[in-house]
Scaffold this motif. Structure first.
Motif, mmCIF file in Angstrom:
data_model
loop_
_atom_site.group_PDB
_atom_site.id
_atom_site.type_symbol
_atom_site.label_atom_id
_atom_site.label_comp_id
_atom_site.label_asym_id
_atom_site.label_seq_id
_atom_site.Cartn_x
_atom_site.Cartn_y
_atom_site.Cartn_z
ATOM 1 N N PHE A 118 0.815 -1.217 0.000
ATOM 2 C CA PHE A 118 0.000 0.000 0.000
ATOM 3 C C PHE A 118 0.848 1.267 0.000
ATOM 4 O O PHE A 118 0.350 2.342 -0.348
ATOM 5 N N ASP A 123 -3.606 3.820 -3.822
ATOM 6 C CA ASP A 123 -4.973 3.795 -4.361
ATOM 7 C C ASP A 123 -5.683 2.476 -4.047
ATOM 8 O O ASP A 123 -6.906 2.445 -3.870
ATOM 9 N N GLN A 125 -5.724 0.686 -1.452
ATOM 10 C CA GLN A 125 -6.310 0.583 -0.117
ATOM 11 C C GLN A 125 -7.719 1.173 -0.099
ATOM 12 O O GLN A 125 -8.630 0.607 0.512
ATOM 13 N N ARG A 126 -7.925 2.271 -0.803
ATOM 14 C CA ARG A 126 -9.269 2.871 -0.816
ATOM 15 C C ARG A 126 -10.203 2.151 -1.795
ATOM 16 O O ARG A 126 -11.419 2.329 -1.745
ATOM 17 N N LEU A 127 -9.631 1.333 -2.687
ATOM 18 C CA LEU A 127 -10.431 0.602 -3.672
ATOM 19 C C LEU A 127 -10.663 -0.847 -3.268
ATOM 20 O O LEU A 127 -11.154 -1.633 -4.071
ATOM 21 N N GLU A 128 -10.347 -1.203 -2.027
ATOM 22 C CA GLU A 128 -10.271 -2.610 -1.643
ATOM 23 C C GLU A 128 -11.577 -3.377 -1.844
ATOM 24 O O GLU A 128 -11.560 -4.591 -2.036
ATOM 25 N N ARG A 129 -12.724 -2.698 -1.845
ATOM 26 C CA ARG A 129 -14.005 -3.392 -1.982
ATOM 27 C C ARG A 129 -14.494 -3.449 -3.431
ATOM 28 O O ARG A 129 -15.517 -4.097 -3.707
ATOM 29 N N GLN A 139 -5.495 0.952 -12.549
ATOM 30 C CA GLN A 139 -5.739 0.301 -11.262
ATOM 31 C C GLN A 139 -5.586 -1.207 -11.365
ATOM 32 O O GLN A 139 -5.062 -1.845 -10.444
#
Length: 234
Positions: A118, A123, A125-129, A139
Motif C-alpha cells: 500500500f 490507491d 487501499q481505498r479501492l479494496e471493496r 488500477q
C-alpha cells in the motif's frame, strides 16, 4: 557480484514454432533490467520460459544459483519469483482484497506485506471493496503487481506494465517500480522505451528470438543507431 538470475542460450518452442533460438541474460540483485525488442522478438516467451509456462527445450536458467530447468511453475514461484503477465489477468468478479488474499502462500502474508504494497500503490487501499471489473486499466495494473508481491518475492518479472495506460498513470507506475527495486530485483519487458530507459540500469535486446545486444541503459541512450535498428524509435 553473482547475478540472482542467469539465463543461458534458451531454446523454446511453442507447438511447432521455434520462438527462442538463443536468449541469454542476467539480472543483478537489486537492479531493474529491461528486455527490449520489437513485437514478436521473443520477450514475453522469455519470461514464460523462466517461469516454466513454456519450458525451454535447451539452455539453462538459474535463480540464486539453483537450476530451474524442469521445475513446475508453482515450484518456481515458491522459490521467490513473482510474475505479472501481459494483459494483467485480473478476475472480474473478485474484489481487490480477494485478489490479494488469493495470492497468499502462507496465512498472514498479506498482513506482513501490506505496508509495502500500500506504500507502493496507495490507491488500492481505498479501492479494496471494488471488483476487478470496476477498476480502470491503471488500477488493474497496480493490482496485478501488488498481487505478485503478497508472498515474499526476491525476483519480479513484469510484462508490459505501461500497455494501454495514460501518461499520468505511466508516471505513477515508473515511480512505483523504481521504489519496488529497493525491495526486490525486477526484470521488465516494456515496449515504451522512454519508460524502460528511465527506470532500468541494464538492458538486453532481443531480435527474432535471439539476444543481439546488452549493456547499461546509459550506453543505450547514447546509441540512437542501435535504438532505431532494433526498436524503430527515434
Amino acid at each position: 557480484m553473482t547475478p540472482i538470475l542467469e539465463v543461458e542460450q534458451l531454446q523454446t518452442f511453442i507447438g511447432q514454432y521455434h520462438i527462442l533460438h538463443d536468449v541469454s541474460l542476467q539480472a543483478e540483485q537489486g537492479s531493474i533490467t529491461a528486455i527490449l525488442g520489437r513485437n514478436g522478438a521473443g520477450k514475453t516467451t522469455t519470461l514464460k520460459s523462466i517461469m516454466g509456462l513454456t519450458p525451454p527445450q535447451a539452455g539453462s536458467i538459474r535463480f540464486a544459483g539453483q537450476h530451474l530447468n524442469g521445475l513446475r511453475t508453482f515450484s518456481i514461484a515458491q522459490l521467490g519469483i513473482g510474475y505479472v503477465p501481459e494483459h494483467r489477468a485480473i478476475f472480474r468478479d473478485l474484489t481487490v482484497t480477494e485478489h490479494l488474499i488469493l495470492a497468499e502462500r502462507k496465512r498472514g502474508d498479506l498482513r506482513r506485506r501490506g505496508d509495502l504494497i500500500f506504500s507502493l500503490f496507495p490507491d488500492l487501499q481505498r479501492l479494496e471493496r471494488l471488483l476487478g471489473s470496476q477498476l480502470s486499466g491503471g488500477q488493474q495494473q497496480m493490482l496485478a503487481i501488488a498481487r505478485a508481491l503478497v508472498a515474499e518475492t526476491q525476483l519480479l518479472l513484469i510484462d508490459e506494465p505501461s500497455e494501454g495506460l495514460a501518461p499520468v498513470i505511466i508516471e505513477q507506475m515508473m515511480r512505483a517500480i523504481t521504489a519496488l527495486s529497493e525491495h526486490t530485483t525486477v526484470v521488465l519487458v516494456e515496449q515504451n522505451f522512454r519508460m524502460a530507459s528511465a527506470i532500468s540500469q541494464a538492458y538486453y535486446m532481443l531480435d527474432d528470438g535471439r539476444t543481439v545486444d546488452h549493456g547499461t541503459m546509459t550506453a543505450l541512450r547514447g546509441n540512437p543507431q542501435l535504438i532505431q535498428r532494433y526498436l524503430g524509435a527515434a
